[in-house]
Scaffold this active site. Sequence first.
Site, PDB file in Angstrom:
ATOM      1  N   SER A  72      37.165  27.609  45.693  1.00 51.92           N
ATOM      2  CA  SER A  72      37.734  26.468  44.955  1.00 51.92           C
ATOM      3  C   SER A  72      39.222  26.395  45.239  1.00 51.92           C
ATOM      4  O   SER A  72      39.873  27.419  45.501  1.00 51.92           O
ATOM      5  CB  SER A  72      37.513  26.678  43.457  1.00 51.92           C
ATOM      6  OG  SER A  72      38.291  25.769  42.723  1.00 51.92           O
ATOM      7  N   ALA A  88      40.134  33.246  39.107  1.00 57.54           N
ATOM      8  CA  ALA A  88      40.129  34.616  39.640  1.00 57.54           C
ATOM      9  C   ALA A  88      38.853  34.917  40.420  1.00 57.54           C
ATOM     10  O   ALA A  88      38.903  35.531  41.494  1.00 57.54           O
ATOM     11  CB  ALA A  88      40.290  35.607  38.487  1.00 57.54           C
ATOM     12  N   ASN A 122      26.560  28.757  46.588  1.00 58.99           N
ATOM     13  CA  ASN A 122      27.247  27.640  45.939  1.00 58.99           C
ATOM     14  C   ASN A 122      27.277  27.750  44.418  1.00 58.99           C
ATOM     15  O   ASN A 122      28.227  27.303  43.787  1.00 58.99           O
ATOM     16  CB  ASN A 122      26.531  26.335  46.347  1.00 58.99           C
ATOM     17  CG  ASN A 122      26.833  25.206  45.402  1.00 58.99           C
ATOM     18  OD1 ASN A 122      27.943  24.670  45.386  1.00 58.99           O
ATOM     19  ND2 ASN A 122      25.876  24.842  44.566  1.00 58.99           N
ATOM     20  N   LYS A 127      36.881  32.789  41.916  1.00 56.57           N
ATOM     21  CA  LYS A 127      36.838  31.986  43.144  1.00 56.57           C
ATOM     22  C   LYS A 127      37.839  32.523  44.186  1.00 56.57           C
ATOM     23  O   LYS A 127      37.629  32.364  45.396  1.00 56.57           O
ATOM     24  CB  LYS A 127      37.122  30.518  42.838  1.00 56.57           C
ATOM     25  CG  LYS A 127      35.994  29.829  42.060  1.00 56.57           C
ATOM     26  CD  LYS A 127      34.728  29.716  42.896  1.00 56.57           C
ATOM     27  CE  LYS A 127      33.618  28.951  42.213  1.00 56.57           C
ATOM     28  NZ  LYS A 127      32.402  28.808  43.022  1.00 56.57           N
ATOM     29  N   TYR A 153      37.488  31.451  36.212  1.00 53.59           N
ATOM     30  CA  TYR A 153      37.074  30.633  37.349  1.00 53.59           C
ATOM     31  C   TYR A 153      38.048  30.820  38.518  1.00 53.59           C
ATOM     32  O   TYR A 153      37.635  31.112  39.641  1.00 53.59           O
ATOM     33  CB  TYR A 153      37.016  29.161  36.935  1.00 53.59           C
ATOM     34  CG  TYR A 153      36.336  28.272  37.959  1.00 53.59           C
ATOM     35  CD1 TYR A 153      34.952  28.199  38.030  1.00 53.59           C
ATOM     36  CD2 TYR A 153      37.089  27.503  38.843  1.00 53.59           C
ATOM     37  CE1 TYR A 153      34.327  27.390  38.967  1.00 53.59           C
ATOM     38  CE2 TYR A 153      36.465  26.691  39.784  1.00 53.59           C
ATOM     39  CZ  TYR A 153      35.091  26.631  39.838  1.00 53.59           C
ATOM     40  OH  TYR A 153      34.470  25.837  40.774  1.00 53.59           O
TER      41      TYR A 153
END
Lengths: 247, 79
Positions: free
Chosen positions: A144, A158, A91, A160, A156
């Site tokens: 995400s 890319a 996570n 995710k 972020y």
Amino acid sequence: MLLKGKNAVITGCNRGIGKAILDNFAQNGANVYAVIRTESDEFDNYIKELGAQNEVFIKKIVIDLSDEEQVKAGAKEILSDKLPIDILVCNAGTSNPLSSLAMTKMETIKNAFDINLFSQMLLTQLLARNMMRNKNGSIVYISSSAAYDGGANIEYSASKAAIIGEMRRLAVEYGPFNIRVNAVAPGLTATDMGNSMSEEDEKIALSMNIMHRKGKPEEIADAVMYLASDMSSFVTGQVLRVDGGLR
Amino acid sequence: MTNLEKYIEAFAEGLEIDKSVVKEGLEYQSIPEWDSVGHMGLVAAIEDAFDIMMDTDDIIDLSSFEKGIEILKKYEVEI
């Protein structure tokens, strides 16, 4: 008690979605190795109370996921208990204020990939061996909605998206060992990260969401719990989007 | 049980093959059971047998019966 007697490892437990997952798992009877980056008395007291309330053990594991050696040492600490690891939830993640590629240093992008992708890959590599040995396991990654709609900055979005590629490949690799691998892709969620947007950006984000609200960390945790538990025993290689129905 | 016996037993158990097949010359992908899936079972069996945790580089290098003996020296296991 859908996870009674299971042993789980969850990264990024000290706040937001990770903390909600920790709560949910403990309430469902799982023992948890709670991976955090920063120690605090507040967290120590919290897990002590949560463990006692639910009659499960919760062990704090301190790892800075940007440091490969710390990831290895943390995995060794977990495995030294010689318990079967039934569930791994990757996570932990990092995010930066919204910016364009033109205004983002490569160092920032690499750092985000280190934490959001490579550290999760390394932790999986180390802990999945325990699952392979037991021919049982469930791995859940937190991706995400930005992986689909580019709704966050480049590093972020890319990283995710890359998690989804990792998840799909590992579902194929680990399937023969009865290890399921899935991902949850949250939309805008009411966490420190999700609350850090400017008012204007938040307004735009919520206008793209059919339910016109942020998700609650508990709603993301419910989806993770479903994928981690035997309720989803024939589900692997999937992304469960929990985003209020993005258009 | 000697370390060699433990090592042979780990191979047999990890790859789900008869002990008679486990000998010098046995290499990765030389038998159907020692494929990429079997390899992870073998690693798990060796780790269990000698109570060690192998580094990823060693898992990749474990390409034969003989190589495994060499790798185990790193973990202070003499065969």
